[in-house]
Design an enzyme around this catalytic site. Structure first.
Site, PDB file in Angstrom:
ATOM      1  N   GLN A  73       5.376 -17.669  12.729  1.00 32.37           N
ATOM      2  CA  GLN A  73       6.221 -16.674  13.404  1.00 32.37           C
ATOM      3  C   GLN A  73       5.665 -15.319  13.744  1.00 32.37           C
ATOM      4  O   GLN A  73       6.090 -14.599  14.341  1.00 32.37           O
ATOM      5  CB  GLN A  73       7.790 -16.530  12.805  1.00 32.37           C
ATOM      6  CG  GLN A  73       8.319 -17.805  12.614  1.00 32.37           C
ATOM      7  CD  GLN A  73       9.472 -17.965  11.662  1.00 32.37           C
ATOM      8  OE1 GLN A  73      10.619 -17.681  12.006  1.00 32.37           O
ATOM      9  NE2 GLN A  73       9.148 -18.265  10.359  1.00 32.37           N
ATOM     10  N   GLY A 109      10.025  -0.181   5.545  1.00 33.66           N
ATOM     11  CA  GLY A 109       9.449   0.350   4.277  1.00 33.66           C
ATOM     12  C   GLY A 109       8.316   1.327   4.766  1.00 33.66           C
ATOM     13  O   GLY A 109       8.133   2.396   4.300  1.00 33.66           O
ATOM     14  N   GLY A 163       0.857  -1.401   0.157  1.00 35.96           N
ATOM     15  CA  GLY A 163      -0.146  -0.129   0.054  1.00 35.96           C
ATOM     16  C   GLY A 163       0.881   1.246   0.191  1.00 35.96           C
ATOM     17  O   GLY A 163       0.457   2.340   0.570  1.00 35.96           O
ATOM     18  N   GLU A 170      15.833 -17.495   5.956  1.00 35.55           N
ATOM     19  CA  GLU A 170      14.980 -17.907   4.598  1.00 35.55           C
ATOM     20  C   GLU A 170      16.009 -16.983   3.310  1.00 35.55           C
ATOM     21  O   GLU A 170      15.915 -17.395   2.378  1.00 35.55           O
ATOM     22  CB  GLU A 170      13.674 -17.409   4.576  1.00 35.55           C
ATOM     23  CG  GLU A 170      13.508 -15.918   4.846  1.00 35.55           C
ATOM     24  CD  GLU A 170      12.205 -15.102   5.064  1.00 35.55           C
ATOM     25  OE1 GLU A 170      11.236 -16.118   4.699  1.00 35.55           O
ATOM     26  OE2 GLU A 170      11.867 -14.002   5.061  1.00 35.55           O
ATOM     27  N   ASP A 175      11.512  -9.419  11.978  1.00 35.78           N
ATOM     28  CA  ASP A 175      13.072  -9.710  11.531  1.00 35.78           C
ATOM     29  C   ASP A 175      13.892  -8.862  12.162  1.00 35.78           C
ATOM     30  O   ASP A 175      15.230  -9.120  12.178  1.00 35.78           O
ATOM     31  CB  ASP A 175      12.834  -8.948   9.977  1.00 35.78           C
ATOM     32  CG  ASP A 175      12.155  -9.687   9.131  1.00 35.78           C
ATOM     33  OD1 ASP A 175      11.649 -10.739   9.207  1.00 35.78           O
ATOM     34  OD2 ASP A 175      11.522  -8.988   8.066  1.00 35.78           O
TER      35      ASP A 175
HETATM   36  O1  F6P Z   1       9.164  -8.587   6.966  1.00 39.61           O
HETATM   37  C1  F6P Z   1       8.259  -9.714   7.919  1.00 39.61           C
HETATM   38  C2  F6P Z   1       8.175 -10.998   7.004  1.00 39.61           C
HETATM   39  O2  F6P Z   1       7.428 -11.984   7.544  1.00 39.61           O
HETATM   40  C3  F6P Z   1       9.661 -11.558   6.459  1.00 39.61           C
HETATM   41  O3  F6P Z   1      10.257 -12.159   7.220  1.00 39.61           O
HETATM   42  C4  F6P Z   1       8.947 -12.309   5.509  1.00 39.61           C
HETATM   43  O4  F6P Z   1      10.127 -12.604   4.433  1.00 39.61           O
HETATM   44  C5  F6P Z   1       7.868 -11.686   4.917  1.00 39.61           C
HETATM   45  O5  F6P Z   1       7.529 -10.614   5.700  1.00 39.61           O
HETATM   46  C6  F6P Z   1       6.609 -12.344   4.354  1.00 39.61           C
HETATM   47  O6  F6P Z   1       5.735 -11.514   3.742  1.00 39.61           O
HETATM   48  P1  F6P Z   1       4.382 -12.096   3.487  1.00 39.61           P
HETATM   49  O7  F6P Z   1       3.574 -12.149   4.533  1.00 39.61           O
HETATM   50  O8  F6P Z   1       4.034 -11.052   2.563  1.00 39.61           O
HETATM   51  O9  F6P Z   1       4.458 -13.562   2.966  1.00 39.61           O
END
Ligand code: F6P
Length: 359
Positions: A285, A116, A74, A234, A139
């Site tokens: 998480q 962001g 957004g 990841e 994170d």
């Molecule tokens: O920034 C938080 C986070 O959970 C990251 O750890 C992960 O890569 C990303 O957001 C996942 O985003 P989405 O909810 O769009 O899959």
């Protein structure tokens, strides 16, 4: 005084505790509070703006998620619009947003988000808006604050998972590879891996060599420990290689990293002959109740953000610089990305206790 709250980006346990503390603090000063729904969508006609009172925040401090809802696509400066042919066009809707805020008599906004959302806040402040930021992300990758709320809960969720993996891995003499979140940082992997005695921790800040990972597994086998636990962030990648990306992200979203656990499990199996299994902990998480630590930090941040508004600390973010909550210019926060320092004592501690980083 009329302020508005907004939650943007991926959710994190503790958002509701920030909202509750900010609303109660503001109402206590005799201010009016509005809630902007789904990031800034409520100010762009795509969702609502609702009043927030003592009643609206009753009993929410311990709940995960956000009563204001959120979005990670957004950005008002690059708002994605679907075209008749299915493609997306990015439109700058910031002027519309500012005009709506003005027409609603909003004097200041408290935005609760990660890097962001903070970057968006800075750009809106550059256009004259009065905004205070609150750092949120599981994170832990926001600079100038020792930690963000949500991180501790995510780490505890990962610890719980690793503890459970230990017993089944040992029963079957298997190598279990667990992928945790963190985008391009390894804080969740490092903290959860050290706390739950993982054997290998792989993080983006320390590129790995698959041979070294397998060496650790073989060493354990040779010493009679026939199972191993690998915790991989990841965004981790091998030396000279690249992070693994999961398909396309939606327009306006950051790229989606992940999928590395299954690749690693296969490689470890091929090289060592061990039976391997992989799993991705994923959004577990981000869900559930915030830990006591996160509730408290979120509550302190919410109250501090209202104090920052009273002090007219525009374009500042509240931050934990233990033992105090301080305010720092958002510009400083955005200057550098927070990453795990490979020389940090947490990494040294891991190495000293026999954990391999695959390097
Ligand atoms: O920034 C938080 C986070 O959970 C990251 O750890 C992960 O890569 C990303 O957001 C996942 O985003 P989405 O909810 O769009 O899959």
């Amino acid at each position: 005084m009329r302020i508005a709250l907004s939650t943007g980006g991926g959710d994190a346990p503790g958002l509701n505790a920030v909202i509750r503390a900010a609303v109660l603090s503001a109402v206590g000063r005799g201010w009016e509070v509005l809630g902007i729904k789904r990031g800034y969508a409520g100010l762009m006609g795509d969702d609502e703006v609702v009043p927030l009172t003592r009643e609206s925040v009753r009993g929410i401090g311990h709940l995960g998620g956000t009563i204001l809802r959120t979005t990670n696509r957004g950005n008002p400066f690059h708002y994605p619009y679907k075209q008749p042919d299915g493609s997306y066009l990015e439109v700058d809707r910031s002027d519309e947003l500012i005009e709506t805020a003005r027409s609603l008599g909003i004097d200041a906004i408290i935005t609760i988000g990660g890097d962001g959302s903070l970057a968006i806040a800075q750009k809106l402040c550059d256009k004259g808006m009065k905004i205070v930021g609150v750092p949120k992300t599981i994170d832990n990758d926001v600079s100038c604050t020792i930690t963000t709320f949500g991180f501790d809960t995510a780490v505890n969720t990962a610890i719980d998972a690793i503890d459970k993996l230990h017993t089944t891995a040992e029963s079957h003499d298997r190598v279990m590879v667990l992928e945790v979140m963190g985008r391009s940082t390894g804080f969740i992997a490092l903290h959860s891996g050290v706390a739950s005695s993982a054997d290998v921790i792989l993080i983006p800040e320390i590129p790995y060599n698959i041979e070294k990972v397998c060496e650790k597994v073989r060493q354990r086998d040779a010493s009679g420990r026939y199972f191993s636990i690998v915790v991989v962030a990841e965004g981790a990648f091998p030396t000279g290689g690249e992070e693994s990306v999961i398909g396309e992200s939606m327009p306006g979203q950051a790229k989606r990293v992940g999928g590395i656990a299954s690749v690693l499990a296969q490689q470890i199996h091929e090289r060592t002959g061990k039976e391997t299994r992989s799993l991705v902990l994923g959004h577990l998480q981000r869900g559930g109740m915030p830990t006591g630590y996160d509730r408290l930090l979120a509550t302190r941040f919410g109250a501090a953000a209202v104090r920052a508004v009273a002090d007219e600390k525009w374009a500042h973010m509240v931050a934990l610089q233990s033992p105090h909550i301080v305010t720092v210019p958002i510009k400083d926060v955005l200057k550098e990305e927070k990453r795990v320092d490979p020389n940090h004592d947490m990494v040294l501690t891991a190495r000293a206790t026999g954990i391999s980083f695959g390097d």
